[in-house]
Write a protein that holds these residues in place. Sequence first.
Motif, mmCIF file in Angstrom:
data_model
loop_
_atom_site.group_PDB
_atom_site.id
_atom_site.type_symbol
_atom_site.label_atom_id
_atom_site.label_comp_id
_atom_site.label_asym_id
_atom_site.label_seq_id
_atom_site.Cartn_x
_atom_site.Cartn_y
_atom_site.Cartn_z
ATOM 1 N N GLN A 417 71.270 115.755 -87.056
ATOM 2 C CA GLN A 417 70.983 116.984 -87.791
ATOM 3 C C GLN A 417 70.397 116.672 -89.164
ATOM 4 O O GLN A 417 69.414 117.303 -89.591
ATOM 5 C CB GLN A 417 72.267 117.803 -87.940
ATOM 6 N N LEU A 418 70.948 115.700 -89.865
ATOM 7 C CA LEU A 418 70.475 115.354 -91.203
ATOM 8 C C LEU A 418 69.058 114.801 -91.175
ATOM 9 O O LEU A 418 68.188 115.239 -91.943
ATOM 10 C CB LEU A 418 71.434 114.345 -91.842
ATOM 11 N N GLN A 419 68.826 113.837 -90.281
ATOM 12 C CA GLN A 419 67.487 113.221 -90.244
ATOM 13 C C GLN A 419 66.434 114.216 -89.774
ATOM 14 O O GLN A 419 65.306 114.210 -90.273
ATOM 15 C CB GLN A 419 67.513 111.983 -89.343
ATOM 16 N N ASP A 420 66.782 115.078 -88.835
ATOM 17 C CA ASP A 420 65.833 116.119 -88.416
ATOM 18 C C ASP A 420 65.486 117.035 -89.581
ATOM 19 O O ASP A 420 64.314 117.401 -89.787
ATOM 20 C CB ASP A 420 66.407 116.937 -87.263
ATOM 21 N N SER A 421 66.509 117.417 -90.352
ATOM 22 C CA SER A 421 66.278 118.307 -91.491
ATOM 23 C C SER A 421 65.424 117.623 -92.551
ATOM 24 O O SER A 421 64.482 118.219 -93.099
ATOM 25 C CB SER A 421 67.618 118.751 -92.088
ATOM 26 N N LEU A 422 65.733 116.368 -92.855
ATOM 27 C CA LEU A 422 64.972 115.643 -93.880
ATOM 28 C C LEU A 422 63.524 115.444 -93.448
ATOM 29 O O LEU A 422 62.595 115.589 -94.254
ATOM 30 C CB LEU A 422 65.649 114.301 -94.171
ATOM 31 N N GLN A 423 63.329 115.088 -92.191
ATOM 32 C CA GLN A 423 61.962 114.893 -91.708
ATOM 33 C C GLN A 423 61.193 116.215 -91.692
ATOM 34 O O GLN A 423 59.982 116.249 -91.949
ATOM 35 C CB GLN A 423 61.978 114.253 -90.324
ATOM 36 N N HIS A 424 61.894 117.309 -91.385
ATOM 37 C CA HIS A 424 61.238 118.618 -91.434
ATOM 38 C C HIS A 424 60.788 118.936 -92.854
ATOM 39 O O HIS A 424 59.657 119.422 -93.076
ATOM 40 C CB HIS A 424 62.203 119.690 -90.930
ATOM 41 N N LEU A 425 61.645 118.669 -93.830
ATOM 42 C CA LEU A 425 61.265 118.892 -95.227
ATOM 43 C C LEU A 425 60.111 117.988 -95.635
ATOM 44 O O LEU A 425 59.230 118.393 -96.399
ATOM 45 C CB LEU A 425 62.478 118.655 -96.137
ATOM 46 N N ALA A 426 60.104 116.783 -95.134
ATOM 47 C CA ALA A 426 59.034 115.849 -95.493
ATOM 48 C C ALA A 426 57.678 116.325 -94.986
ATOM 49 O O ALA A 426 56.633 116.048 -95.604
ATOM 50 C CB ALA A 426 59.348 114.465 -94.937
ATOM 51 N N ARG A 427 57.661 117.039 -93.888
ATOM 52 C CA ARG A 427 56.394 117.491 -93.301
ATOM 53 C C ARG A 427 55.899 118.804 -93.919
ATOM 54 O O ARG A 427 54.766 119.211 -93.665
ATOM 55 C CB ARG A 427 56.556 117.652 -91.783
ATOM 56 N N LEU A 428 56.733 119.481 -94.670
ATOM 57 C CA LEU A 428 56.336 120.743 -95.285
ATOM 58 C C LEU A 428 55.375 120.510 -96.443
ATOM 59 O O LEU A 428 55.417 119.468 -97.110
ATOM 60 C CB LEU A 428 57.569 121.499 -95.791
ATOM 61 N N PRO A 429 54.519 121.496 -96.740
ATOM 62 C CA PRO A 429 53.733 121.426 -97.980
ATOM 63 C C PRO A 429 54.663 121.392 -99.186
ATOM 64 O O PRO A 429 55.799 121.899 -99.128
ATOM 65 C CB PRO A 429 52.903 122.718 -97.949
#
Length: 1013
Positions: A417-429
């Motif tokens: 859950q944490l890594q998915d969330s962090l990677q999602h934030l990393a891909r955002l503008p």
Amino acid sequence: MASLKRKAILLVGILVTLMLVTGCSTRKNTAGTRFYHALTTRYNVYFNGNEAYKAGLQAQQQGNKDNYMEMLPLYPIGNKETTGIGTSDYERAIEKAQKAIRQHSIKRRPIRKPGRAYTDEYKKWLARREFNPFINRAWMLLGKAQYQKGDFPEAAATFSYIARLYDGQTNITSEALIWLSRCYSALGWQYDAEDALSRVNNDSLPPALAVPYASATGNFLLGSQRYKEAIPHLEKTARKEKNKQQKARCYYLLGQTYQTLQQPEQAYQAYSKVIRLNPPYELALSARIRQTEVMPTANSRKITGKLLRLSKDEKNKEYLDQIYYALGNVYLAEKDTVQALAAYHKGIEKSTRNDVEKGILQLTLGNLYWQQARYAEAQKAYAEAIGLIDKAHREYATITNRSEILDELVPHTNAIQLQDSLQHLARLPEAERMAAIEKIIAQVIAREEAERKAAEEAEREANRQKMREEAESQLPATSIISRPGQENAVTTPQPLQPTIGGKQDWYFYNPQLVEQGKAEFQRLWGRRKLEDNWRRKNKTVVALDDFEAIDYSESEESVAKKDTIHGNQGNETIDSSIPQKEENEKNTADSIAGDTHRPEYYLTQIPLTEEAMQASNTLLSEALYGAGMIFKDRMQDFKRAEAAFERLVREFPDFAQADEAYYQLFLTELALNYYGELPALQRAEKYKAELIARFPKSRYAKTLADPDFAENAVYGKQREDSLYARAYKHFQLGDTTTVRAAEHLSAEIYPLGQHRPKFMFLNAVTRLQGGETDQFLAILKELVQQYPQNEITDLAAHILKGVQEGRLLSHDSHTFGSIWQRRNAELAEAGKLTGDSLSGSVILPPDSAFSTERNTPFLFILAYEEGKVNENMLLFEVARYNFSTFLVKNFDLAFAHERGIGMLQIRPFSNYDEAQQYFRRLYANPEMATRLSGMRAILISEANYEQLIKQYSFDDYDTFYRAHFSSIPEPELKGYTLDEPLLNLSTEEEERQKEENLPMEEDDPENGVIFED
């Protein structure tokens, strides 16, 4: 006239004196002796014992605490916490009953007068085995006191013996069988309970036993979960019960039974009867709460309103956990899970007792979260519940197992859950990323503010409570002013705890703080056994990096430099040349990065660089694999396992264990196919082909590519067992070539077999014997890494640890055998292989270590392999044998476990002769000999037992015993040394010879029986 009166008084005195003289002996069975011993039993020993028994019942009833959130036991003794109440009274009752039986039991048959009619009735009377007409009361008192004390095996043995002793006397045997059924039900032996009740003759059942029979039957049916059949018996029991408090309990249980059967109207009526009986407040409140649960769901608004009103009543402050639990159940019945969870959380928050009621709330929460796959919340709830509910709870084993699974699973799911969330934030503008971070910060601030307000309110409440307590403490020692909730109580001064310097400075002098600390520890860790490395799941497998090789050629400066680099542990070395300005800037940056109210705190965790993203992917792939394995093997949740493994092989094809992931995915699809998902078989073949194509040299690929794979799946275990048995036999013979060939065959044909670690260990030891030390250590290291949970890994790990600590290997040790051959399990073997004894001292030969002294306290032990014997049943059978065989002698029975061996220890025996006599009597009983078959019988002195446990095997002692004790002849003992067996009495002719000087007296079975029911 006066002279005649004096003669009459003198004659009566002489008759009374003769009665006393002749009546004192239990070896003479006449109307006079029966009358004397019945009278003495009733008004002397039995009376005192019965009074103690009634005092114990009263104390038990007053001290019993029921958990009204769950189904009540029919009898208060069914609550585990109630078992210890009244123990001293019951022990006194047991002592008095045993004394009455010992001193007043008449077993000798009466002397028949020649010419007396030998009727059937007279024959039955002569066939009795007990002639004191009142002694049956003492036997029943003995069994009842043992039962109420909670010693159910002993009580069952007593009632079983009564049923045999008074065979043919229906009134007595029926009562004994009813109580025997209660004992079996308390032990959970429902089949035996039903058998005991079936032996009661209903046609000739006395009216006085009708209610006890109905009660015992209802109790058995409840234990068997046959609720519908139990209803009429519970109704009769409740209707006829004379004790008001117990009557209310019975109706409450009746209401719960109706509720379980989904008969709300009948349940509501039963709870109404509870309230009308005006029982203790908690029981009445629980009945009202239960009534809300059985109201029609159409009245849900009315129900919730009633419960909310109850929650606002100051009198119910102590019972808010029960109220909110009922409120949550109402919401759950309406499928409103959100409201139900909120109510359960509110109940936990408002709980003041921190007892089983709070544990039930946590258990319910955990089950809900488990169903919703919210594993982190479930883990927390289960950990709390385990520390609060009793081990006897029906769901304890389930939640303990789930808690252990979640301890392993949650780190993986949290990482995903944490890594998915962090990677999602990393891909955002960047703008969206910062907006998301600001939203998180706002949530953190709101949560902290809510926690701050809650803490302030709790502090104010604590201050108010403290002020109330201080005011109450100023009351006189015997004030007529009562405290809230104690209207009829007299205030008494409370003893002060030990203090230091006039106040409670030390933590352990404050019991409230100690209990709070224990509760907090249990909240975090659950109930843990007191032991070293308690947080580690695998405590014996050592980390191979714990011991680094030391290079003694390094200079002191280089060593010091290395120490300052590795985390600056110990005394840190700080370069004083760093400018103060740079150090201040660094401290400021660290402070900002650690502030959860600043965006920098979150930005540092987001993988914005390629290296950070790669590290995140590594964590994510490992977590997916770990979660998939737990879903598949521990939870049998094959759909979630399939999802985890599929994502792993799809998104991370370069994963280090990708071949094993494919193999596990193949097995998962086979499992889904087995449970009815037909397309899963096609997917299994697809993943099998991909595994063989991508990893042709993998052991998993070799296993699946084997044309005999299907046959090995069916017969492989038996073939591998046979191969290992043959390899081990040749290993013991020193045939190194055959052992290594078998190990190679195991690697080729059974790379995933159960015995693969043992094959590796045998191969390693043959390398050691051949002087190939490096190869030996390399194989052991591979064994520890590949099979960290295997039993042989403990031994391998200890050997490696010994080598890393600088011990030298010995090439001449290679024996390890069955549990009966283990000296100090794996540690002893590791010590031999590393050339080091277990304690640094030489282990003496058994003949030198064990003593041949016979006149010293001895033990008798029944030993068996752990897990292969029902210990409760064994305890019951031995206790029953001891009780029915020995009247005076009391034996202590205790279980011990050592090296995979369970032991029932029987003591005390003053010397070897007593222990041997017990052994011979025990095994001379055909029934006991059959029941104990397969166990080892061990006669051992207390001193020798200490040596055995310390460093010797059971086979070592067996060899010693055969050499020094087995040739000792059985002692010729006059009389007895242990006890006089109840069933080994003198014959009638022998008794006549002993009493030939006593006057013969005609006996009449109609005389002296005035005390029978």
